[in-house]
Motif scaffolding. Sequence first.
Motif, PDB file in Angstrom:
ATOM      1  N   GLU A  29       4.347   7.437   5.320  1.00 39.76           N
ATOM      2  CA  GLU A  29       4.514   7.769   3.906  1.00 39.76           C
ATOM      3  C   GLU A  29       4.921   6.469   3.219  1.00 39.76           C
ATOM      4  OE1 GLU A  29       7.009  10.945   1.216  1.00 39.76           O
ATOM      5  OE2 GLU A  29       8.135   9.463   2.365  1.00 39.76           O
ATOM      6  N   THR A  40       6.144   5.825  -6.560  1.00 40.70           N
ATOM      7  CA  THR A  40       4.765   5.471  -6.232  1.00 40.70           C
ATOM      8  C   THR A  40       4.621   3.969  -5.982  1.00 40.70           C
ATOM      9  OG1 THR A  40       4.048   7.243  -7.705  1.00 40.70           O
ATOM     10  CG2 THR A  40       2.372   5.666  -7.004  1.00 40.70           C
ATOM     11  N   TYR A  58      -0.099   8.276   3.760  1.00 45.12           N
ATOM     12  CA  TYR A  58       0.194   9.216   2.680  1.00 45.12           C
ATOM     13  C   TYR A  58       1.136   8.538   1.673  1.00 45.12           C
ATOM     14  CZ  TYR A  58      -1.604  13.497   4.954  1.00 45.12           C
ATOM     15  OH  TYR A  58      -2.388  14.478   5.500  1.00 45.12           O
ATOM     16  N   ILE A  61       3.513  10.060  -4.428  1.00 43.16           N
ATOM     17  CA  ILE A  61       3.110  10.038  -5.838  1.00 43.16           C
ATOM     18  C   ILE A  61       4.294  10.570  -6.632  1.00 43.16           C
ATOM     19  CG2 ILE A  61       1.436  10.818  -7.544  1.00 43.16           C
ATOM     20  CD1 ILE A  61       0.224   9.035  -5.405  1.00 43.16           C
ATOM     21  N   ASP A  81      -2.994   8.264 -10.272  1.00 40.27           N
ATOM     22  CA  ASP A  81      -2.552   7.679  -9.003  1.00 40.27           C
ATOM     23  C   ASP A  81      -3.181   8.399  -7.808  1.00 40.27           C
ATOM     24  OD1 ASP A  81      -1.009   5.654 -10.064  1.00 40.27           O
ATOM     25  OD2 ASP A  81       0.833   6.833 -10.094  1.00 40.27           O
ATOM     26  N   ILE A  82      -3.379   9.704  -7.922  1.00 34.30           N
ATOM     27  CA  ILE A  82      -4.069  10.453  -6.866  1.00 34.30           C
ATOM     28  C   ILE A  82      -5.499   9.944  -6.709  1.00 34.30           C
ATOM     29  CG2 ILE A  82      -5.028  12.709  -6.258  1.00 34.30           C
ATOM     30  CD1 ILE A  82      -2.486  13.934  -7.516  1.00 34.30           C
ATOM     31  N   CYS A  85      -5.570   6.756  -4.818  1.00 32.99           N
ATOM     32  CA  CYS A  85      -5.381   6.963  -3.379  1.00 32.99           C
ATOM     33  C   CYS A  85      -6.684   7.407  -2.716  1.00 32.99           C
ATOM     34  CB  CYS A  85      -4.276   7.985  -3.128  1.00 32.99           C
ATOM     35  SG  CYS A  85      -2.623   7.369  -3.505  1.00 32.99           S
ATOM     36  N   CYS A  90      -7.016   6.710   1.383  1.00 31.92           N
ATOM     37  CA  CYS A  90      -5.812   7.304   1.965  1.00 31.92           C
ATOM     38  C   CYS A  90      -6.142   8.677   2.551  1.00 31.92           C
ATOM     39  CB  CYS A  90      -4.719   7.436   0.910  1.00 31.92           C
ATOM     40  SG  CYS A  90      -4.162   5.853   0.262  1.00 31.92           S
ATOM     41  N   ILE A  93      -1.369  12.522   0.322  1.00 39.08           N
ATOM     42  CA  ILE A  93      -0.297  12.095  -0.574  1.00 39.08           C
ATOM     43  C   ILE A  93       0.933  12.956  -0.323  1.00 39.08           C
ATOM     44  CG2 ILE A  93      -1.817  11.229  -2.401  1.00 39.08           C
ATOM     45  CD1 ILE A  93      -1.266  13.942  -3.882  1.00 39.08           C
ATOM     46  N   ALA A 116      -6.488  16.123  -5.245  1.00 38.66           N
ATOM     47  CA  ALA A 116      -6.363  15.325  -4.027  1.00 38.66           C
ATOM     48  C   ALA A 116      -7.483  15.574  -3.024  1.00 38.66           C
ATOM     49  CB  ALA A 116      -5.020  15.606  -3.362  1.00 38.66           C
TER      50      ALA A 116
END
Length: 241
Positions: A29, A40, A58, A61, A81-82, A85, A90, A93, A116
Amino acid sequence: MSDRAIFEVCAFNIQSAIIAENAGAARVELCDNPVEGGTTPSYGAIKQTREKISILLYPIIRPRSGNYLYDANEFDIIRQDILICKELGCNGISVGVQKIDGEIDIERLKQIVEWAYPMGVTCNRAFDVTPDPLRALEDIIRTGCERVLTSGQQSSAPEAAQMLHQLVQQAGDRIIIMPGAGIKSSNIIKLRAESGAKEFHGSARKATANLMQFANPLVTDFGNVYIADEEEVRKIVAYLK
């Protein structure tokens, strides 16, 4: 109980993420701001970490510290931001959202899970500041999250073994309960036995020495750099095998 459980490292920098992989952790993480509980990480930090480690990544966020009650601008930041990723490859999250009464914001968390996909979603310790953890667990299950990171609503997970066991039993195969906070090699065996959990989370961090050859003694607001302790991570991973 299965013969094997896994360890997720809360990494506050790329160095800790690399250490996590080298020491046998299953997942990272990635966070910024250890003093404020994690926010974040930057685009650059996520990108570079993704390129340097092959285990699951992960990023958290969380656009700011404090509570998990977000206004419209902050919720749009979460969305963007998602998407970053996902763009960077990634695996998932870590996130949490609450309503003003402290309950999980089911509709917003459902929206986050949709944004996501196909990444996984861990509901983070927003769970630990809800008024009714058993109800909150059912709410999170309804959103489609794959796990809950929790200290059992105590300051550290080892203090909440009984609650964690109750949550594991209630969750069954519907969602993963992942104890985190205060986990060390000295308490992981007991906590695993008492909770019945199969995933655990911790930073195993230590403050590093300042390598600068010059420092102004009148300026003291730089804070510390925290790095995962590789030996400690290896011990925890070994105890979980």
